[in-house]
Scaffold this motif. Structure first.
Motif, PDB file in Angstrom:
ATOM      1  N   GLU A   1     -13.064 -28.765  48.791  1.00 14.83           N
ATOM      2  CA  GLU A   1     -14.013 -29.334  49.742  1.00 14.83           C
ATOM      3  C   GLU A   1     -15.434 -29.259  49.194  1.00 14.83           C
ATOM      4  O   GLU A   1     -16.205 -30.225  49.297  1.00 14.83           O
ATOM      5  CB  GLU A   1     -13.920 -28.601  51.074  1.00 14.83           C
ATOM      6  CG  GLU A   1     -14.779 -29.218  52.160  1.00 14.83           C
ATOM      7  CD  GLU A   1     -14.480 -28.641  53.530  1.00 14.83           C
ATOM      8  OE1 GLU A   1     -14.476 -29.413  54.507  1.00 14.83           O
ATOM      9  OE2 GLU A   1     -14.262 -27.417  53.623  1.00 14.83           O
ATOM     10  N   ALA A   2     -15.775 -28.129  48.572  1.00 19.45           N
ATOM     11  CA  ALA A   2     -17.122 -27.960  48.028  1.00 19.45           C
ATOM     12  C   ALA A   2     -17.410 -28.938  46.904  1.00 19.45           C
ATOM     13  O   ALA A   2     -18.557 -29.379  46.720  1.00 19.45           O
ATOM     14  CB  ALA A   2     -17.309 -26.526  47.539  1.00 19.45           C
ATOM     15  N   LEU A   3     -16.370 -29.297  46.134  1.00 20.41           N
ATOM     16  CA  LEU A   3     -16.545 -30.162  44.970  1.00 20.41           C
ATOM     17  C   LEU A   3     -16.154 -31.612  45.235  1.00 20.41           C
ATOM     18  O   LEU A   3     -16.147 -32.431  44.318  1.00 20.41           O
ATOM     19  CB  LEU A   3     -15.717 -29.617  43.793  1.00 20.41           C
ATOM     20  CG  LEU A   3     -16.186 -28.271  43.224  1.00 20.41           C
ATOM     21  CD1 LEU A   3     -15.152 -27.735  42.228  1.00 20.41           C
ATOM     22  CD2 LEU A   3     -17.545 -28.397  42.557  1.00 20.41           C
ATOM     23  N   ASP A   4     -15.801 -31.929  46.478  1.00 16.32           N
ATOM     24  CA  ASP A   4     -15.363 -33.277  46.847  1.00 16.32           C
ATOM     25  C   ASP A   4     -14.134 -33.687  46.043  1.00 16.32           C
ATOM     26  O   ASP A   4     -14.038 -34.794  45.510  1.00 16.32           O
ATOM     27  CB  ASP A   4     -16.485 -34.294  46.631  1.00 16.32           C
ATOM     28  CG  ASP A   4     -16.183 -35.638  47.286  1.00 16.32           C
ATOM     29  OD1 ASP A   4     -15.438 -35.660  48.282  1.00 16.32           O
ATOM     30  OD2 ASP A   4     -16.693 -36.670  46.792  1.00 16.32           O
ATOM     31  N   VAL A   5     -13.166 -32.788  45.979  1.00 17.60           N
ATOM     32  CA  VAL A   5     -11.916 -32.991  45.241  1.00 17.60           C
ATOM     33  C   VAL A   5     -10.815 -33.396  46.204  1.00 17.60           C
ATOM     34  O   VAL A   5     -10.689 -32.824  47.291  1.00 17.60           O
ATOM     35  CB  VAL A   5     -11.532 -31.689  44.500  1.00 17.60           C
ATOM     36  CG1 VAL A   5     -10.075 -31.691  44.080  1.00 17.60           C
ATOM     37  CG2 VAL A   5     -12.438 -31.479  43.291  1.00 17.60           C
ATOM     38  N   THR A   6      -9.991 -34.364  45.810  1.00 18.10           N
ATOM     39  CA  THR A   6      -8.882 -34.794  46.671  1.00 18.10           C
ATOM     40  C   THR A   6      -7.519 -34.493  46.058  1.00 18.10           C
ATOM     41  O   THR A   6      -6.499 -34.855  46.637  1.00 18.10           O
ATOM     42  CB  THR A   6      -8.969 -36.295  46.975  1.00 18.10           C
ATOM     43  OG1 THR A   6      -8.971 -37.023  45.746  1.00 18.10           O
ATOM     44  CG2 THR A   6     -10.231 -36.608  47.767  1.00 18.10           C
ATOM     45  N   LEU A   7      -7.487 -33.838  44.874  1.00 20.48           N
ATOM     46  CA  LEU A   7      -6.212 -33.433  44.274  1.00 20.48           C
ATOM     47  C   LEU A   7      -6.357 -32.085  43.593  1.00 20.48           C
ATOM     48  O   LEU A   7      -7.282 -31.868  42.807  1.00 20.48           O
ATOM     49  CB  LEU A   7      -5.705 -34.461  43.262  1.00 20.48           C
ATOM     50  CG  LEU A   7      -4.308 -34.115  42.693  1.00 20.48           C
ATOM     51  CD1 LEU A   7      -3.389 -35.332  42.682  1.00 20.48           C
ATOM     52  CD2 LEU A   7      -4.399 -33.508  41.297  1.00 20.48           C
ATOM     53  N   VAL A   8      -5.435 -31.197  43.916  1.00 18.26           N
ATOM     54  CA  VAL A   8      -5.359 -29.871  43.291  1.00 18.26           C
ATOM     55  C   VAL A   8      -3.989 -29.726  42.659  1.00 18.26           C
ATOM     56  O   VAL A   8      -2.964 -29.894  43.329  1.00 18.26           O
ATOM     57  CB  VAL A   8      -5.577 -28.742  44.315  1.00 18.26           C
ATOM     58  CG1 VAL A   8      -5.380 -27.372  43.662  1.00 18.26           C
ATOM     59  CG2 VAL A   8      -6.966 -28.833  44.932  1.00 18.26           C
ATOM     60  N   ARG A   9      -3.952 -29.432  41.381  1.00 14.91           N
ATOM     61  CA  ARG A   9      -2.690 -29.177  40.694  1.00 14.91           C
ATOM     62  C   ARG A   9      -2.401 -27.683  40.709  1.00 14.91           C
ATOM     63  O   ARG A   9      -3.286 -26.873  40.543  1.00 14.91           O
ATOM     64  CB  ARG A   9      -2.775 -29.704  39.261  1.00 14.91           C
ATOM     65  CG  ARG A   9      -1.705 -29.184  38.292  1.00 14.91           C
ATOM     66  CD  ARG A   9      -2.119 -27.833  37.760  1.00 14.91           C
ATOM     67  NE  ARG A   9      -1.572 -27.492  36.469  1.00 14.91           N
ATOM     68  CZ  ARG A   9      -1.778 -26.308  35.910  1.00 14.91           C
ATOM     69  NH1 ARG A   9      -2.455 -25.369  36.517  1.00 14.91           N
ATOM     70  NH2 ARG A   9      -1.284 -26.058  34.711  1.00 14.91           N
ATOM     71  N   SER A  10      -1.121 -27.327  40.950  1.00 16.38           N
ATOM     72  CA  SER A  10      -0.734 -25.925  40.847  1.00 16.38           C
ATOM     73  C   SER A  10       0.661 -25.827  40.256  1.00 16.38           C
ATOM     74  O   SER A  10       1.278 -26.838  39.896  1.00 16.38           O
ATOM     75  CB  SER A  10      -0.788 -25.218  42.208  1.00 16.38           C
ATOM     76  OG  SER A  10      -0.743 -23.814  42.028  1.00 16.38           O
TER      77      SER A  10
END
Length: 265
Positions: free
Chosen positions: A89-98
């Protein structure tokens, strides 16, 4: 679909071996210079230590350069995934890989499924997709089972066929097994070479298009352009004779990969 770079495309240039490791800002600037539109901050522990002001600065730099940010981490502990959702949210990211496992946590498939059932609704609420990467510690079929058991459009797969070779999975089968759930692509090529004395083989990276990755078949099956799936450049670049040679070759591979993807899109 957009072409992007991962921190893994800068693996040696941000390592302690480098005299002056690249900063996040420098990696973002190079991403823009090469004409790529996405930068995935992947397995980069420093991002977790950034203050609110520093996160705002990274986001502002990316926005000024016209570069979309993605994040990457490991593990599925709900509290850890919530931390990365806040970073997203802080970085305006819409995809997180894990990945299902982290260095100190190896849940069973059932445990991982329950954890994801707890964490993924928060991602869905904020419009962030969580993409679990294919790799040798979990079979691609098991990974698909977990994704389907959770059953959310905000949980998908980060496809990297090269990673699964060590589990004796054929890359083409990995692509076929996961294609319908792919949300992110890690693009790196790989090859086998005889070890000294012809005793055994080494599996390592090579220039994109010169190894065992059937890129064309993967793209035809996954259809990233149609599905708006970003292609993120990575490398398995072996250490060369010295850090200068290694970093120079890493830069060459990265530039080559971006041009290869652009010309084959």
């Amino acid at each position: 679909m957009a072409i992007g770079l991962s921190t893994y495309a800068f693996f040696w240039r941000i390592s302690s071996e480098a005299e002056k490791p690249l900063t996040l800002t420098q990696m973002l600037e190079e991403t823009r210079e090469l004409g790529a539109d996405v930068f995935q901050i992947c397995d980069y522990a420093g991002v977790e230590a950034l203050s609110t002001a520093e996160l705002r600065e990274v986001r502002s730099t990316a926005e000024s350069l016209g570069v979309q940010l993605e994040l990457g981490t490991r593990g599925v502990r709900p509290e850890h995934l919530r931390r990365y959702l806040d970073l997203a949210e802080a970085l305006d990211v819409t995809l997180v890989r894990s990945m299902l496992y982290s260095a100190d946590d190896r849940p069973t498939l059932a445990e991982a499924t329950e954890r994801l059932r707890e964490a993924v609704p928060g991602y869905a609420q904020r419009g962030v997709t969580l993409a679990l990467e294919t790799y040798e510690q979990v079979s691609s079929a098991d990974l698909v089972d977990v994704v389907e058991a959770v059953g959310s459009e905000y949980l998908g797969i980060c496809l990297d066929p090269a990673n699964c070779v060590a589990n004796l999975e054929h890359p083409k089968q990995v692509v076929e097994t996961t294609a319908r759930h792919v949300a992110n692509l890690h693009v790196k090529d790989f090859t086998f070479a005889r070890q000294a004395g012809w005793v055994g083989f080494t599996l390592s990276g090579c220039k994109l298009g010169e190894g065992r990755l059937d890129y064309g078949a993967m793209i035809e099956r996954v259809r990233p352009g149609e599905k708006k799936i970003n292609q993120i450049v990575e490398h398995w670049l072996p250490w060369q004779d010295d850090i200068e040679t290694t970093c120079r070759l890493e830069d060459e591979w990265t530039r080559h990969s971006v041009e290869f993807l652009r010309s084959n899109s």
